[in-house]
Scaffold this motif. Structure first.
Motif, mmCIF file in Angstrom:
data_model
loop_
_atom_site.group_PDB
_atom_site.id
_atom_site.type_symbol
_atom_site.label_atom_id
_atom_site.label_comp_id
_atom_site.label_asym_id
_atom_site.label_seq_id
_atom_site.Cartn_x
_atom_site.Cartn_y
_atom_site.Cartn_z
ATOM 1 N N LYS A 133 54.294 61.887 -28.064
ATOM 2 C CA LYS A 133 53.342 62.722 -28.794
ATOM 3 C C LYS A 133 51.919 62.387 -28.348
ATOM 4 O O LYS A 133 51.069 63.283 -28.264
ATOM 5 N N TYR A 134 51.689 61.111 -28.105
ATOM 6 C CA TYR A 134 50.376 60.681 -27.606
ATOM 7 C C TYR A 134 50.025 61.427 -26.325
ATOM 8 O O TYR A 134 48.895 61.902 -26.162
ATOM 9 N N ASN A 135 50.978 61.527 -25.422
ATOM 10 C CA ASN A 135 50.729 62.185 -24.148
ATOM 11 C C ASN A 135 50.411 63.661 -24.331
ATOM 12 O O ASN A 135 49.543 64.224 -23.664
ATOM 13 N N GLU A 136 51.144 64.315 -25.237
ATOM 14 C CA GLU A 136 50.851 65.724 -25.535
ATOM 15 C C GLU A 136 49.430 65.869 -26.070
ATOM 16 O O GLU A 136 48.687 66.787 -25.676
ATOM 17 N N LEU A 137 49.029 64.963 -26.949
ATOM 18 C CA LEU A 137 47.706 65.063 -27.577
ATOM 19 C C LEU A 137 46.583 64.852 -26.568
ATOM 20 O O LEU A 137 45.614 65.622 -26.549
ATOM 21 N N VAL A 138 46.688 63.814 -25.720
ATOM 22 C CA VAL A 138 45.574 63.528 -24.809
ATOM 23 C C VAL A 138 45.457 64.580 -23.711
ATOM 24 O O VAL A 138 44.349 64.838 -23.213
ATOM 25 N N TRP A 139 46.572 65.188 -23.325
ATOM 26 C CA TRP A 139 46.499 66.227 -22.296
ATOM 27 C C TRP A 139 46.053 67.575 -22.869
ATOM 28 O O TRP A 139 45.250 68.278 -22.251
ATOM 29 N N THR A 140 46.577 67.948 -24.043
ATOM 30 C CA THR A 140 46.386 69.320 -24.534
ATOM 31 C C THR A 140 45.427 69.422 -25.706
ATOM 32 O O THR A 140 44.992 70.517 -26.040
ATOM 33 N N GLY A 141 45.112 68.289 -26.350
ATOM 34 C CA GLY A 141 44.231 68.323 -27.509
ATOM 35 C C GLY A 141 44.904 68.795 -28.770
ATOM 36 O O GLY A 141 44.232 69.071 -29.768
ATOM 37 N N GLN A 142 46.231 68.898 -28.774
ATOM 38 C CA GLN A 142 46.954 69.351 -29.959
ATOM 39 C C GLN A 142 48.359 68.760 -29.966
ATOM 40 O O GLN A 142 48.834 68.229 -28.970
ATOM 41 N N GLY A 144 52.539 69.392 -31.295
ATOM 42 C CA GLY A 144 53.570 70.267 -31.830
ATOM 43 C C GLY A 144 53.763 71.588 -31.115
ATOM 44 O O GLY A 144 54.674 72.345 -31.458
ATOM 45 N N LYS A 145 52.954 71.891 -30.118
ATOM 46 C CA LYS A 145 53.083 73.179 -29.433
ATOM 47 C C LYS A 145 54.094 73.116 -28.292
ATOM 48 O O LYS A 145 54.744 74.115 -27.975
ATOM 49 N N TYR A 146 54.266 71.938 -27.699
ATOM 50 C CA TYR A 146 55.080 71.815 -26.491
ATOM 51 C C TYR A 146 56.289 70.901 -26.756
ATOM 52 O O TYR A 146 56.435 70.328 -27.825
ATOM 53 N N HIS A 147 57.132 70.793 -25.766
ATOM 54 C CA HIS A 147 58.304 69.931 -25.882
ATOM 55 C C HIS A 147 57.903 68.466 -25.707
ATOM 56 O O HIS A 147 57.085 68.133 -24.845
ATOM 57 N N VAL A 148 58.486 67.603 -26.525
ATOM 58 C CA VAL A 148 58.357 66.158 -26.340
ATOM 59 C C VAL A 148 59.770 65.593 -26.257
ATOM 60 O O VAL A 148 60.557 65.727 -27.188
ATOM 61 N N ILE A 149 60.099 64.981 -25.110
ATOM 62 C CA ILE A 149 61.404 64.338 -24.928
ATOM 63 C C ILE A 149 61.153 62.878 -24.594
ATOM 64 O O ILE A 149 60.582 62.548 -23.548
ATOM 65 N N ASP A 150 61.584 62.017 -25.495
ATOM 66 C CA ASP A 150 61.377 60.583 -25.302
ATOM 67 C C ASP A 150 62.101 60.093 -24.052
ATOM 68 O O ASP A 150 63.141 60.624 -23.656
ATOM 69 N N HIS A 151 61.552 59.048 -23.456
ATOM 70 C CA HIS A 151 62.275 58.331 -22.413
ATOM 71 C C HIS A 151 63.605 57.841 -22.979
ATOM 72 O O HIS A 151 63.793 57.754 -24.207
ATOM 73 N N CYS A 152 64.498 57.463 -22.098
ATOM 74 C CA CYS A 152 65.743 56.857 -22.534
ATOM 75 C C CYS A 152 65.961 55.552 -21.788
ATOM 76 O O CYS A 152 65.306 55.282 -20.780
ATOM 77 N N ILE A 153 66.879 54.755 -22.280
ATOM 78 C CA ILE A 153 67.198 53.477 -21.644
ATOM 79 C C ILE A 153 68.695 53.246 -21.742
ATOM 80 O O ILE A 153 69.298 53.476 -22.793
ATOM 81 N N ASP A 154 69.295 52.809 -20.660
ATOM 82 C CA ASP A 154 70.722 52.500 -20.637
ATOM 83 C C ASP A 154 70.882 51.017 -20.977
ATOM 84 O O ASP A 154 70.687 50.147 -20.137
ATOM 85 N N ASP A 262 54.319 55.267 -30.422
ATOM 86 C CA ASP A 262 55.320 56.329 -30.567
ATOM 87 C C ASP A 262 56.733 55.764 -30.534
ATOM 88 O O ASP A 262 57.682 56.423 -30.967
ATOM 89 N N TYR A 263 56.884 54.547 -30.011
ATOM 90 C CA TYR A 263 58.208 53.952 -29.846
ATOM 91 C C TYR A 263 58.405 52.672 -30.665
ATOM 92 O O TYR A 263 59.535 52.336 -31.013
ATOM 93 N N PHE A 264 57.307 51.944 -30.949
ATOM 94 C CA PHE A 264 57.430 50.646 -31.596
ATOM 95 C C PHE A 264 56.440 50.526 -32.747
ATOM 96 O O PHE A 264 55.423 51.221 -32.794
ATOM 97 N N ASN A 265 56.754 49.598 -33.678
ATOM 98 C CA ASN A 265 55.863 49.341 -34.808
ATOM 99 C C ASN A 265 55.832 47.841 -35.080
ATOM 100 O O ASN A 265 56.437 47.051 -34.336
ATOM 101 N N GLU A 266 55.170 47.449 -36.155
ATOM 102 C CA GLU A 266 54.976 46.026 -36.418
ATOM 103 C C GLU A 266 56.241 45.329 -36.892
ATOM 104 O O GLU A 266 56.270 44.102 -37.001
#
Length: 324
Positions: A133-142, A144-154, A262-266
């Motif tokens: 979501k951070y990436n969407e915000l810094v690139w587009t200034g908004q 919820g308008k575009y797709h956000v697909i989290d990275h994955c890890i095996d 977006d992925y981790f917290n305290e």
């Protein structure tokens, strides 16, 4: 009557989706390659590069292509993984072959980029996918308008030292390619300040700083036998190395900016503001001195990334690719 792709997908939901483009990140593409019935044809365009098999094996469903534009008309998508570098030549192919364009935004935006910059570009006419979501915000200034697909890890590949039968070293780990030239994004000066006089292990193709791992098995062992992962990132959307370190059971010390929250917290990481580097330093020292604390937060970090499965990632990508 000419059948549209959406009708074809309803008739044959398992048909092979074929895309063309230029890859930008071996381990991201290794996950993208796990989409069922998907083929990616890599073409040579300005600023593209060759696949580095030390970072990940070249997928069986990826192909090096020199097909002409006319032959691309039977494909489904043009995929652009680095829009600032690859967009123009790939958009030309998309327009000539009458194919939809998918832009994947997993790179950092330029310093000073604003919503006005985004609005002045043609990206909005394409399908845009962000990794946070951070990436969407810094690139587009908004949001919820575009797709956000989290990275994955095996997590079956990136395993703990205990699973490998190895012993951990009490060291601080980080992995960045071209660290010197990406210092603003990944906080090189902050990393040096925080770790001064402390035990550090660095990996990554960064001349004069560190060397790349010798393949995925070596990479996993180098990560897993470390104890603490420090992300000094100032503006990176999210480094894959954080998920890999978490999956390997390292305790995480992360900056509060960029895509990390977006992925981790305290509850599963030690998070500090770059404006308060003394907090980050204190976390590192405390972890180095307290084995039980390291192990507890290593377990919490691994548990936190278990939801970012390959299956979840693949399902979300299939929903986009088969929506036409």
């Amino acid at each position: 009557m000419k059948l549209t792709h959406s009708i074809i997908n309803k008739i044959d939901p398992d048909r092979t989706i074929r895309a063309i483009g230029a890859f930008a990140h071996e381990r991201f593409d290794s996950n993208l390659a796990k989409i069922p019935n998907f083929e990616f044809y890599c073409i040579n365009i300005p600023h593209s590069r060759t696949w580095d098999e030390k970072k990940a094996p070249f997928p069986d469903n990826y192909f090096l292509s020199n097909l002409g534009v006319i032959q691309y008309r039977d494909f489904d998508y043009v995929i652009c993984e680095n829009p600032l570098a690859f967009y123009e030549p790939l958009k030309n192919i998309a327009m000539q072959a009458n194919l939809p364009m998918i832009n994947i935004w997993h790179t950092n935006c330029p310093s000073g980029w604003t919503k006005e910059n985004w609005d002045s570009q043609p990206f909005d006419k394409d399908i845009n996918v962000f990794i946070t979501k951070y990436n969407e915000l810094v690139w587009t200034g908004q949001l919820g308008k575009y797709h956000v697909i989290d990275h994955c890890i095996d997590t079956s590949v990136f395993v703990t030292a205990e699973m490998l039968g190895k012993t951990k070293e009490n060291t601080i780990f980080n992995m960045v390619n071209d660290f010197a030239n990406r210092g603003r994004e990944h906080g090189l000066s902050l990393f040096k300040h925080l770790t001064e006089g402390l035990p550090v292990k660095l990996l990554g193709d960064s001349p004069g700083i560190s060397k790349a791992a010798n393949g995925v098995d070596n990479l996993v062992e180098e990560i897993a036998t470390s104890s603490i992962f420090l992300s000094s990132s100032i503006s990176s959307p999210l480094s894959m190395s954080i998920l890999e370190a978490a999956s390997c059971g390292l305790a995480l010390v992360l900056t509060s900016c960029s895509g990390n929250p977006d992925y981790f917290n305290e509850e599963n990481a030690f998070i500090f503001s770059p404006q308060r580097p003394q907090d980050g330093r204190e976390y590192l020292v405390n972890l180095l001195q307290d084995k039980d604390l390291r192990e507890e937060y290593g377990k919490r970090a691994r548990a936190a990334v278990e939801k970012f499965t390959v299956e979840r990632f693949v399902t979300k990508w299939e929903q986009i690719l088969r929506a036409r």
